[in-house]
Design a protein around this motif. Structure first.
Motif, short mmCIF file in Angstrom:
data_model
loop_
_atom_site.label_atom_id
_atom_site.label_comp_id
_atom_site.label_asym_id
_atom_site.label_seq_id
_atom_site.Cartn_x
_atom_site.Cartn_y
_atom_site.Cartn_z
N ARG A 158 0.80 -1.32 0.01
CA ARG A 158 -0.04 -0.16 -0.01
C ARG A 158 0.99 1.19 -0.01
O ARG A 158 1.86 1.21 0.75
N ILE A 159 0.48 2.25 -0.71
CA ILE A 159 1.15 3.58 -0.72
C ILE A 159 0.77 4.38 0.44
O ILE A 159 1.41 5.24 0.73
N GLU A 160 -0.52 3.96 0.97
CA GLU A 160 -0.92 4.49 2.14
C GLU A 160 -1.57 5.89 1.91
O GLU A 160 -2.86 6.38 2.01
N SER A 161 -0.81 6.82 1.32
CA SER A 161 -1.44 8.01 0.60
C SER A 161 -0.50 8.57 -0.51
O SER A 161 0.61 8.44 -0.18
N THR A 162 -1.22 8.97 -1.87
CA THR A 162 -0.26 9.15 -2.71
C THR A 162 0.16 10.85 -2.62
O THR A 162 0.80 11.45 -3.52
N ASP A 163 -0.28 11.35 -1.65
CA ASP A 163 0.18 12.79 -1.24
C ASP A 163 1.29 12.87 -0.61
O ASP A 163 1.21 12.38 0.53
N GLU A 164 2.31 13.31 -1.09
CA GLU A 164 3.64 13.21 -0.51
C GLU A 164 3.45 14.03 0.90
O GLU A 164 4.04 13.62 1.94
N ALA A 165 2.98 15.22 0.82
CA ALA A 165 2.85 15.97 2.19
C ALA A 165 2.08 15.17 3.36
O ALA A 165 2.52 14.92 4.49
N LEU A 166 1.09 14.59 2.83
CA LEU A 166 0.32 13.78 3.76
C LEU A 166 1.00 12.53 4.19
O LEU A 166 0.79 12.27 5.20
N TYR A 167 1.59 11.93 3.21
CA TYR A 167 2.48 10.77 3.63
C TYR A 167 3.37 11.19 4.76
O TYR A 167 3.63 10.41 5.56
N GLN A 168 3.99 12.47 4.67
CA GLN A 168 4.77 12.74 5.68
C GLN A 168 4.49 13.01 7.05
O GLN A 168 5.11 13.11 7.88
N LYS A 169 3.07 13.24 6.90
CA LYS A 169 2.44 13.36 8.36
C LYS A 169 2.17 12.04 9.05
O LYS A 169 1.99 12.07 10.01
N LEU A 170 2.28 11.18 8.14
CA LEU A 170 1.83 9.82 8.62
C LEU A 170 3.08 8.84 8.95
O LEU A 170 2.76 7.77 9.62
N HIS A 171 4.46 9.32 8.74
CA HIS A 171 5.64 8.41 8.75
C HIS A 171 6.81 9.54 9.25
O HIS A 171 6.69 10.48 8.95
N PRO A 172 7.67 9.08 10.01
CA PRO A 172 8.81 9.49 10.55
C PRO A 172 9.57 10.10 9.15
O PRO A 172 9.40 9.43 8.05
N ASN A 173 10.20 11.36 9.30
CA ASN A 173 10.85 11.85 8.40
C ASN A 173 12.39 11.16 8.24
O ASN A 173 13.32 11.95 8.77
N ASN A 174 12.57 9.88 7.68
CA ASN A 174 13.71 9.58 7.65
C ASN A 174 13.64 8.49 6.47
O ASN A 174 12.78 8.24 5.80
N SER A 175 14.93 7.86 5.94
CA SER A 175 15.35 7.34 4.74
C SER A 175 14.37 5.92 4.89
O SER A 175 13.97 5.33 3.74
N SER A 176 14.27 5.47 5.87
CA SER A 176 13.41 4.14 5.93
C SER A 176 11.68 4.27 5.81
O SER A 176 11.10 3.38 5.84
N HIS A 177 11.46 5.66 5.86
CA HIS A 177 9.99 5.92 5.69
C HIS A 177 9.74 6.79 4.38
O HIS A 177 9.00 7.68 4.51
N SER A 178 10.86 6.40 3.31
CA SER A 178 10.60 7.62 2.12
C SER A 178 9.38 7.26 1.18
O SER A 178 9.00 6.12 0.74
N PHE A 179 8.80 8.35 0.86
CA PHE A 179 7.65 8.31 0.03
C PHE A 179 8.20 7.84 -1.52
O PHE A 179 7.56 6.84 -1.81
N HIS A 180 9.21 8.40 -1.90
CA HIS A 180 9.69 7.95 -3.34
C HIS A 180 10.16 6.53 -3.30
O HIS A 180 9.98 6.20 -4.26
N GLN A 181 10.83 5.99 -2.16
CA GLN A 181 11.28 4.84 -2.15
C GLN A 181 10.01 3.75 -2.45
O GLN A 181 10.07 2.87 -2.97
#
Ligand code: SAM
Length: 362
Positions: A158-181
């Motif tokens: 699951r991409i969980e949300s395709t909106d990058e800003a929303l994705y970042q509100k749902l996940h820590p801001n680090n490389s193991s939670h990268s939207f692009h990855q």
């Protein structure tokens, strides 16, 4: 009028927002049309995947999820290989024809090898007939390749949300939670020949119908083969719980989730869409409703009973009754909602095979 939108050859973002915001009468028309599309392209069918949630050990720290690494409350478990294989045998003997193996996310050689070994054993015990969907998160190319080679044909990430800003509100801001990855991993799965599935949570804090319309268009543009999406349900031991008061009431989240299923069925007529377990956390009959208006996959939980409580993603997560064909040699017809259960049929994504045929004839 909504009927003029429904019959358009393609839907714009504005059309989708209008459908997501439809009033009661228009929602009925949306659901009736989606049911008609499902019947025409898929038939009144629902296929089973025996769901085995085999480990809640997770390296990730997603803000919404009860099994996130930083939550110290759940007892961490790994279902033994023996118990996983016994659940797989149960699914095989009861004509489920497919399995879904899901776990927390671990990226380690030991985990890769364990899943690979289980996949080979599942192929052995079913003479290669059980279809297997994996949902074990982001992995590297070699791991995905090995698992495919060992018998997994479908992957749900699951991409969980395709909106990058929303994705970042749902996940820590680090490389193991990268939207692009995460998006890159979805491309990798597709490239490697998996039937590729994604999905989003619906009714998240900060999420709007604009986001959800973009999510559906993302799925269409990516040309997914399968989708598993469902309502966001709070878990009190997670950081996102602090926004609980911002959420739509549960019934509204359910309605929005059903609208998402119906619209996706209209956008992507021959993909597999799951009636997800989270729907059931809101209403015991929500999955039946989803199946009536577009979903065609059901995932009865066959995780050994003693572990079901510990895979606690959100509040009120159902234990899920097992559906059985009463007679395994002569599977009987059974219905779920208005859909005939496809006992003995692995129910691959028709969309995936249509694309394969088109490629071959090029
Ligand atoms: N680790 C794998 C991954 O990242 O894809 C699969 C396991 S993960 C627990 C499975 C799914 O559970 C997630 O993709 C997420 O959408 C869903 N989930 C987690 N917490 C949830 C919540 N609070 N409400 C609804 N769904 C949730």
């Amino acid at each position: 009028m909504i009927t003029s939108i429904l019959h358009k050859p393609s839907l714009t973002h504005a059309n989708i927002v209008q459908l997501l915001e439809a009033n009661e009468e228009d929602t009925k028309a949306l659901f009736a049309y989606a049911a008609q599309v499902k019947e025409q392209y898929i038939g009144k069918k629902v296929y089973l995947r025996g769901l085995i949630e085999f480990s809640n050990v997770c390296e990730k720290d997603c803000y919404y999820c009860g099994i996130r690494k930083s939550n110290k409350k759940p007892k961490r478990f790994n279902v033994s290989d023996e118990a996983i294989l016994s659940a797989a045998r149960f699914a095989y003997e009861h004509n489920y024809a497919s399995l879904a193996l899901q776990s927390g996310e671990l990226q380690s050689p030991a985990f890769t090898t364990r899943v690979e070994r289980l996949l080979y054993k599942i192929q052995d015990l079913s003479q290669g007939t059980l279809g297997v969907t994996l949902s074990c998160g982001e992995q590297n190319k070699e791991t995905y390749q090995r698992w495919k080679q060992a018998g997994a044909s479908r992957y749900l990430l699951r991409i969980e949300s395709t909106d990058e800003a929303l994705y970042q509100k749902l996940h820590p801001n680090n490389s193991s939670h990268s939207f692009h990855q995460r998006i890159e991993r979805l491309h990798l799965l597709k490239e490697l020949g998996y039937q590729t599935g994604t999905g989003v949570m619906i009714g998240l804090p900060f999420q709007t119908t604009t986001h959800l319309a973009n999510d559906l268009l993302f799925m269409q543009n990516f040309d997914i083969d399968m989708c598993g999406m469902g309502p966001y349900i709070v878990h009190e031991d997670t950081p996102l719980f602090q926004y609980a008061s911002m959420l739509l009431p549960l019934q509204k989240r359910l309605e929005l989730s059903l609208k998402m299923v119906a619209i996706l069925r209209i956008l992507m007529k021959d993909i597999n869409i799951a009636a997800t377990t989270a729907l059931q956390a809101i209403s015991p009959t929500a999955r039946e409703q989803a199946v009536e208006i577009g979903a065609n996959v059901l995932m009865p939980n066959i995780t050994p009973g003693s572990f079901r409580d510990d895979y606690h993603l959100y509040q009120n997560k159902p234990k899920s009754a097992v559906i059985e064909a009463q007679d395994t040699e002569h599977p009987q017809t059974a219905f779920f909602g208005n859909a005939e259960i496809g006992f003995g049929k692995c129910g691959d994504s028709p969309h995936f095979f249509k694309k394969q045929r088109e490629k071959q004839s090029e």
